[in-house]
Write a protein that holds these residues in place. Sequence first.
Motif, PDB file in Angstrom:
ATOM      1  N   SER A 141      -1.598  -9.532  -0.273  1.00  0.00           N
ATOM      2  CA  SER A 141      -2.619  -9.041  -1.205  1.00  0.00           C
ATOM      3  C   SER A 141      -2.017  -8.337  -2.405  1.00  0.00           C
ATOM      4  O   SER A 141      -2.700  -8.143  -3.417  1.00  0.00           O
ATOM      5  N   ASN A 142      -0.735  -7.945  -2.324  1.00  0.00           N
ATOM      6  CA  ASN A 142      -0.154  -7.206  -3.452  1.00  0.00           C
ATOM      7  C   ASN A 142      -0.041  -8.048  -4.716  1.00  0.00           C
ATOM      8  O   ASN A 142       0.199  -7.510  -5.802  1.00  0.00           O
ATOM      9  N   VAL A 143      -0.229  -9.359  -4.589  1.00  0.00           N
ATOM     10  CA  VAL A 143      -0.210 -10.212  -5.778  1.00  0.00           C
ATOM     11  C   VAL A 143      -1.379  -9.870  -6.698  1.00  0.00           C
ATOM     12  O   VAL A 143      -1.348 -10.145  -7.886  1.00  0.00           O
ATOM     13  N   GLU A 187      -4.554  -3.865  -6.723  1.00  0.00           N
ATOM     14  CA  GLU A 187      -5.198  -2.894  -5.836  1.00  0.00           C
ATOM     15  C   GLU A 187      -6.096  -3.528  -4.781  1.00  0.00           C
ATOM     16  O   GLU A 187      -6.740  -2.816  -4.008  1.00  0.00           O
ATOM     17  N   LEU A 188      -6.181  -4.848  -4.734  1.00  0.00           N
ATOM     18  CA  LEU A 188      -7.103  -5.531  -3.835  1.00  0.00           C
ATOM     19  C   LEU A 188      -6.910  -5.107  -2.393  1.00  0.00           C
ATOM     20  O   LEU A 188      -7.873  -4.848  -1.672  1.00  0.00           O
ATOM     21  N   GLY A 189      -5.664  -5.015  -1.943  1.00  0.00           N
ATOM     22  CA  GLY A 189      -5.401  -4.675  -0.555  1.00  0.00           C
ATOM     23  C   GLY A 189      -5.961  -3.325  -0.180  1.00  0.00           C
ATOM     24  O   GLY A 189      -6.522  -3.149   0.924  1.00  0.00           O
ATOM     25  N   TYR A 190      -5.828  -2.362  -1.067  1.00  0.00           N
ATOM     26  CA  TYR A 190      -6.296  -1.010  -0.776  1.00  0.00           C
ATOM     27  C   TYR A 190      -7.817  -0.914  -0.749  1.00  0.00           C
ATOM     28  O   TYR A 190      -8.390  -0.236   0.102  1.00  0.00           O
ATOM     29  N   ALA A 199      -0.027  -0.826   6.635  1.00  0.00           N
ATOM     30  CA  ALA A 199       1.392  -1.167   6.771  1.00  0.00           C
ATOM     31  C   ALA A 199       1.720  -2.435   5.990  1.00  0.00           C
ATOM     32  O   ALA A 199       2.741  -2.518   5.310  1.00  0.00           O
ATOM     33  N   GLY A 200       0.846  -3.439   6.083  1.00  0.00           N
ATOM     34  CA  GLY A 200       1.087  -4.679   5.367  1.00  0.00           C
ATOM     35  C   GLY A 200       0.986  -4.510   3.864  1.00  0.00           C
ATOM     36  O   GLY A 200       1.858  -4.953   3.113  1.00  0.00           O
ATOM     37  N   VAL A 201      -0.077  -3.843   3.406  1.00  0.00           N
ATOM     38  CA  VAL A 201      -0.308  -3.683   1.973  1.00  0.00           C
ATOM     39  C   VAL A 201       0.779  -2.832   1.320  1.00  0.00           C
ATOM     40  O   VAL A 201       1.314  -3.197   0.266  1.00  0.00           O
TER      41      VAL A 201
END
Length: 524
Positions: free
Chosen positions: A145-147, A150-153, A180-182
């Motif tokens: 999601s880091n692509v 801020e989507l992951g958060y 952990a993943g984000v």
Amino acid sequence: MNQSDSLKNKRLHKLLNTIEWLGNLLPHPVILFLIFIGILLLTSAIGSYFDWSVIDPRPEGAKGRAEDGMIRVVNLMNGEGVVKILENLVSNFTGFAPLGSALIALLGVGVAERSGLISAAMRALILNAPKRLITLAVVFAGVISNVASELGYVVIIPLSGMVFYALGRHPIAGIAAAFAGVSAGYSANLLIGTVDPILSGITQQAARMIAPEYTVGAEANWYFMAFSAIFISLLGWLITEKITEPRLGKYEPEEGLQDANNLNMQQLTNEEKRGLKAAGVTLLILTGIVLALLLPENGILRNPKTGSITNSPFMHGIVAFVFIFFSITGIVFGRVAGIMKGSAQVIEGMESSMKSMALYLVLIFFVSQFVAYFSWSNLGPILAVQGSEFLKNIGLTGGTLMFFFILICAFINLMIGSASAQWAVTAPIFVPMLMLAGYAPETIQAAYRIGDSVTNIITPLMSFFGLILAVCIRYKKDIGVGSLIAIMLPYSVIFLLAWSLLFCIWVFVLGLPVGPGSPIYYQP
């Protein structure tokens, strides 16, 4: 809980509270860079007065090497220095390598975000995964999601808590797995994202202190980071199911908590499903076009002189491909899903992504000035030469050297959470230093990205830490900063050790490049 455990918890909370208090004393990153600039200018004047210098390790005749073979500190506070600062204020900013690449890549990502493509793809990955693989899907979705900034958060982490709760599992475990993943796996990704051109641009400028013509592409760490995305996902899965969830125990909903059926699980609509299929077909078509231009020996995307993919138009234009792929698939998804009905909404997506860059633009203005002044002062090369000599004298090389470098980066990350801000400060020192010790900038950057990622989840100074805490409080009212750090600490420690070990095996045992055409070692 016995008295001994209670005492340990009190000490831990006291330590964490002290760290949080000290961290809150740090000023805003913009002010921090203004302070760095002031210290740098003063140091250049002092260094020039005392004639700080080292022998230039570059061969005679090398570009930028002085006739007497010495590197001396340049005073930036005298008349000549002040004039240079004033004349180059604008060009330092507009010519800063990461700026254009990041903005162009984000334009495409902005379209994909505005259309709903990225959100739908992440939700499809998590909600449609088999129950026994849901943890793996959560961590993996967080990593990739880091692509999309801020989507992951704002999407993946809250959604993961809901999914775990609906499955009768501890929601905090789901939040921890996604967090952990984000954040701890921030630099890993199957794709080249917006962080890649930012870091490679800073690395390139730092490398040019030693080799003025050196080029570092956005794809410099692609191989290692793509493999790391799978590695971190598997590791996060194991930690969640073997350590985090057993430690949290069975979840007992607290009074006043919303029922799972009332939580917005955001299942995909039929329109979104059709949009994803259309976007998938579009992605295959675009990939086919690129491969048709790249795979033939005379392909126009190959290096016109050597015929190889290394140092080719494809590699040089990787940011353009990020823009094209995200924007076109985003538009297709938006049109088919009925979300984007005209060109105005495409422009809105790009505009929205630029608004999100406002603080970054302010910060990068001061970062670009700092990097330029550091280069002009010659303090970077002098520290690099002295540091490399120190490393040679103590015999620290190979995997041991890189592990200590990763540890240093991880420690600094506790105080400077921004990947670009930290690298802007440390790259001008460490990149030349480690280049003179024999390691390529691409390899150094890959090692840095590990340290920059793994401690994000255990520092209250990370910009989204408060948001994650607020999401946790939704399920456990009395959870605090210390509790969240304690939950995330196993991920941080294990990621640090395992990821560093993977890096050392990848580079020093298997001798694999960290990216396309990326050398492992540097030879002047």
